[in-house]
Design a protein around this motif. Structure first.
Motif, mmCIF file in Angstrom:
data_model
loop_
_atom_site.group_PDB
_atom_site.id
_atom_site.type_symbol
_atom_site.label_atom_id
_atom_site.label_comp_id
_atom_site.label_asym_id
_atom_site.label_seq_id
_atom_site.Cartn_x
_atom_site.Cartn_y
_atom_site.Cartn_z
ATOM 1 N N GLU A 169 0.826 -1.208 0.000
ATOM 2 C CA GLU A 169 0.000 0.000 0.000
ATOM 3 C C GLU A 169 0.863 1.263 0.000
ATOM 4 N N PRO A 170 0.423 2.310 -0.723
ATOM 5 C CA PRO A 170 1.115 3.599 -0.605
ATOM 6 C C PRO A 170 1.098 4.068 0.858
ATOM 7 N N VAL A 171 2.161 4.725 1.271
ATOM 8 C CA VAL A 171 2.306 5.179 2.662
ATOM 9 C C VAL A 171 2.068 6.693 2.712
ATOM 10 N N ALA A 172 1.323 7.150 3.720
ATOM 11 C CA ALA A 172 1.130 8.602 3.876
ATOM 12 C C ALA A 172 2.422 9.214 4.406
ATOM 13 N N ILE A 173 3.026 10.102 3.611
ATOM 14 C CA ILE A 173 4.315 10.702 3.997
ATOM 15 C C ILE A 173 4.190 12.208 4.155
ATOM 16 N N ILE A 174 3.399 12.795 3.230
ATOM 17 C CA ILE A 174 3.293 14.254 3.146
ATOM 18 C C ILE A 174 1.818 14.610 3.038
ATOM 19 N N GLU A 175 1.411 15.644 3.774
ATOM 20 C CA GLU A 175 0.031 16.114 3.639
ATOM 21 C C GLU A 175 0.033 17.480 2.958
ATOM 22 N N THR A 176 -0.852 17.638 1.976
ATOM 23 C CA THR A 176 -0.988 18.947 1.325
ATOM 24 C C THR A 176 -2.465 19.340 1.328
ATOM 25 N N PRO A 177 -2.738 20.655 1.305
ATOM 26 C CA PRO A 177 -4.130 21.109 1.332
ATOM 27 C C PRO A 177 -4.924 20.623 0.111
ATOM 28 N N THR A 178 -4.291 20.541 -1.046
ATOM 29 C CA THR A 178 -5.018 20.208 -2.274
ATOM 30 C C THR A 178 -5.239 18.715 -2.465
ATOM 31 N N TYR A 179 -4.241 17.894 -2.099
ATOM 32 C CA TYR A 179 -4.322 16.470 -2.451
ATOM 33 C C TYR A 179 -4.360 15.506 -1.264
ATOM 34 N N GLY A 180 -4.395 16.024 -0.035
ATOM 35 C CA GLY A 180 -4.451 15.130 1.116
ATOM 36 C C GLY A 180 -3.122 14.443 1.368
ATOM 37 N N THR A 181 -3.163 13.158 1.783
ATOM 38 C CA THR A 181 -1.927 12.486 2.183
ATOM 39 C C THR A 181 -1.392 11.513 1.134
ATOM 40 N N VAL A 182 -2.125 11.335 0.038
ATOM 41 C CA VAL A 182 -1.606 10.442 -1.009
ATOM 42 C C VAL A 182 -1.673 11.199 -2.346
ATOM 43 N N THR A 183 -0.779 12.182 -2.440
ATOM 44 C CA THR A 183 -0.735 13.105 -3.577
ATOM 45 C C THR A 183 -0.867 12.422 -4.940
ATOM 46 N N ALA A 184 -0.046 11.413 -5.168
ATOM 47 C CA ALA A 184 -0.006 10.800 -6.502
ATOM 48 C C ALA A 184 -1.332 10.135 -6.867
ATOM 49 N N LYS A 185 -1.918 9.433 -5.905
ATOM 50 C CA LYS A 185 -3.190 8.742 -6.156
ATOM 51 C C LYS A 185 -4.279 9.762 -6.510
ATOM 52 N N THR A 186 -4.359 10.833 -5.721
ATOM 53 C CA THR A 186 -5.374 11.860 -5.961
ATOM 54 C C THR A 186 -5.214 12.466 -7.360
ATOM 55 N N ILE A 187 -3.983 12.792 -7.736
ATOM 56 C CA ILE A 187 -3.760 13.421 -9.034
ATOM 57 C C ILE A 187 -4.053 12.450 -10.186
ATOM 58 N N ILE A 188 -3.616 11.209 -10.038
ATOM 59 C CA ILE A 188 -3.866 10.197 -11.078
ATOM 60 C C ILE A 188 -5.373 10.032 -11.303
ATOM 61 N N GLU A 189 -6.128 10.052 -10.210
ATOM 62 C CA GLU A 189 -7.586 9.904 -10.337
ATOM 63 C C GLU A 189 -8.214 11.153 -10.944
ATOM 64 N N GLN A 190 -7.751 12.333 -10.502
ATOM 65 C CA GLN A 190 -8.301 13.582 -11.048
ATOM 66 C C GLN A 190 -8.026 13.712 -12.542
ATOM 67 N N LEU A 191 -6.824 13.337 -12.966
ATOM 68 C CA LEU A 191 -6.457 13.479 -14.386
ATOM 69 C C LEU A 191 -6.883 12.260 -15.208
ATOM 70 N N LYS A 192 -7.454 11.271 -14.521
ATOM 71 C CA LYS A 192 -7.922 10.038 -15.170
ATOM 72 C C LYS A 192 -6.821 9.346 -15.986
ATOM 73 N N VAL A 193 -5.644 9.244 -15.390
ATOM 74 C CA VAL A 193 -4.537 8.538 -16.045
ATOM 75 C C VAL A 193 -4.806 7.044 -15.923
ATOM 76 N N LYS A 194 -4.730 6.343 -17.076
ATOM 77 C CA LYS A 194 -5.089 4.930 -17.073
ATOM 78 C C LYS A 194 -3.904 3.981 -17.240
ATOM 79 N N SER A 195 -2.791 4.507 -17.780
ATOM 80 C CA SER A 195 -1.698 3.595 -18.122
ATOM 81 C C SER A 195 -0.335 4.260 -17.916
ATOM 82 N N PRO A 196 0.690 3.452 -17.577
ATOM 83 C CA PRO A 196 2.041 4.001 -17.438
ATOM 84 C C PRO A 196 2.559 4.595 -18.752
ATOM 85 N N LYS A 197 1.880 4.287 -19.863
ATOM 86 C CA LYS A 197 2.336 4.803 -21.155
ATOM 87 C C LYS A 197 1.679 6.145 -21.508
ATOM 88 N N ASP A 198 0.822 6.631 -20.622
ATOM 89 C CA ASP A 198 0.099 7.881 -20.838
ATOM 90 C C ASP A 198 1.040 9.066 -20.556
#
Ligand code: ZZB
Length: 261
Positions: A169-198
């Motif tokens: 599981e991703p580990v909570a390391i950093i908290e930010t006002p915009t993305y919470g504690t799992v920055t990458a997951k939040t951004i990937i979901e917001q931008l709807k990234v589906k593949s490592p080739k995107d």
């Protein structure tokens, strides 16, 4: 570009790797072998969940002195040899050569990670001509790592790995006002990234993650918990270097090739 080179110790080798090394008369006895991962985010090392190599890259195992051996590209070790990070300036002959594909599945110990034992896993987008060709995975704060982990979990047969190896599981390391504690997951979901080739979406995601974490982030784990990322970053880096778990590696000017092209 100044990277922090993280020393990730190989604690158990896959049989295929043992065979390849013994064929080259490389004896593992008495040696400490480290995958060397170049990172710009030393403060995120608590959240390492695996170490990525490219199955397509041919790595060297290089003598770094004092029975320490480094796994990285020849290009990177050559650079290190001119930065006085190796026993002999300008000497970069590998003690053994090994394809990334046979390192996959190795057990490793990554400094500071909350997970005591991790695996080496494949990442097809690792660039041979950047950093060391070895990438430590922090899915909580690196969009590339997050989406690659999802892909590995979805297609373990295709990647010839065990699903559990990619299930940390991703580990909570950093908290930010915009993305919470799992920055990458939040951004990937917001931008709807589906593949490592995107590529384009991932380049954008990385930019957003870097900025928000650095300027707005507060550490929620480790020795500098409660401090701003800006302040904690150099301290975590200095600690890793002081404990001999990392060193500074400079990428020569003009040779930095960004993934977005
Ligand atoms: C851990 C980490 C944690 C990283 C994070 C990023 C992030 P950049 O940004 O393009 O200059 N990396 C290093 N070498 C390679 C390579 N050969 N091929 C592909 N990726 C590589 O690149 C620097 C980052 O790209 C490095 O820092 C490494 O991943 C990866 F939370 O290490 B990083 C928003 C990013 N977050």
């Amino acid at each position: 570009q100044e990277y922090t080179a993280i020393k990730i110790k190989v604690t158990e080798w896959p049989e295929a790797a043992q065979k390849v090394l013994s064929e080259q008369s490389f004896d593992l006895n008495g040696k400490s072998v480290y995958l060397i991962a170049a990172t710009l985010r030393p403060e995120t090392m608590y959240g390492q969940t695996c170490c990525f190599v490219s199955p397509k890259i041919e790595y060297g195992i290089f003598d770094a002195g004092n029975n320490d051996y480094y796994i990285c590209t020849e290009r990177a070790f050559k650079n290190m040899s001119f930065q006085d990070l190796t026993p002999v300036r300008g000497y970069y002959q590998a003690s053994a050569k090994i394809s990334g594909s046979v390192i996959i599945g190795a057990k490793i110990k990554a400094p500071l990670s909350v997970y005591p034992e991790l695996r080496v896993l494949p990442m097809e987008t690792v660039l041979a001509n950047k950093g060391t060709g070895v990438v430590t995975s922090v899915p909580s704060n690196s969009p590339d790592d997050y989406i690659t982990a999802i892909d590995l979990q979805n297609k373990p047969e295709y990647y010839k790995i065990e699903r559990e190896w990619a299930s940390f599981e991703p580990v909570a390391i950093i908290e930010t006002p915009t993305y919470g504690t799992v920055t990458a997951k939040t951004i990937i979901e917001q931008l709807k990234v589906k593949s490592p080739k995107d590529k384009d979406a991932l380049a954008q995601a990385k930019e957003l993650a870097y900025k928000e974490d650095f300027y707005q982030g507060v550490m929620v784990i480790g020795k500098y918990k409660g401090e701003k990322v800006e302040d904690a970053k150099p301290k975590v880096k200095a600690d890793l270097i002081a404990s001999n778990e990392a060193f500074v590696y400079d990428e020569p000017e003009g040779l930095v090739i960004s993934r977005s092209g």
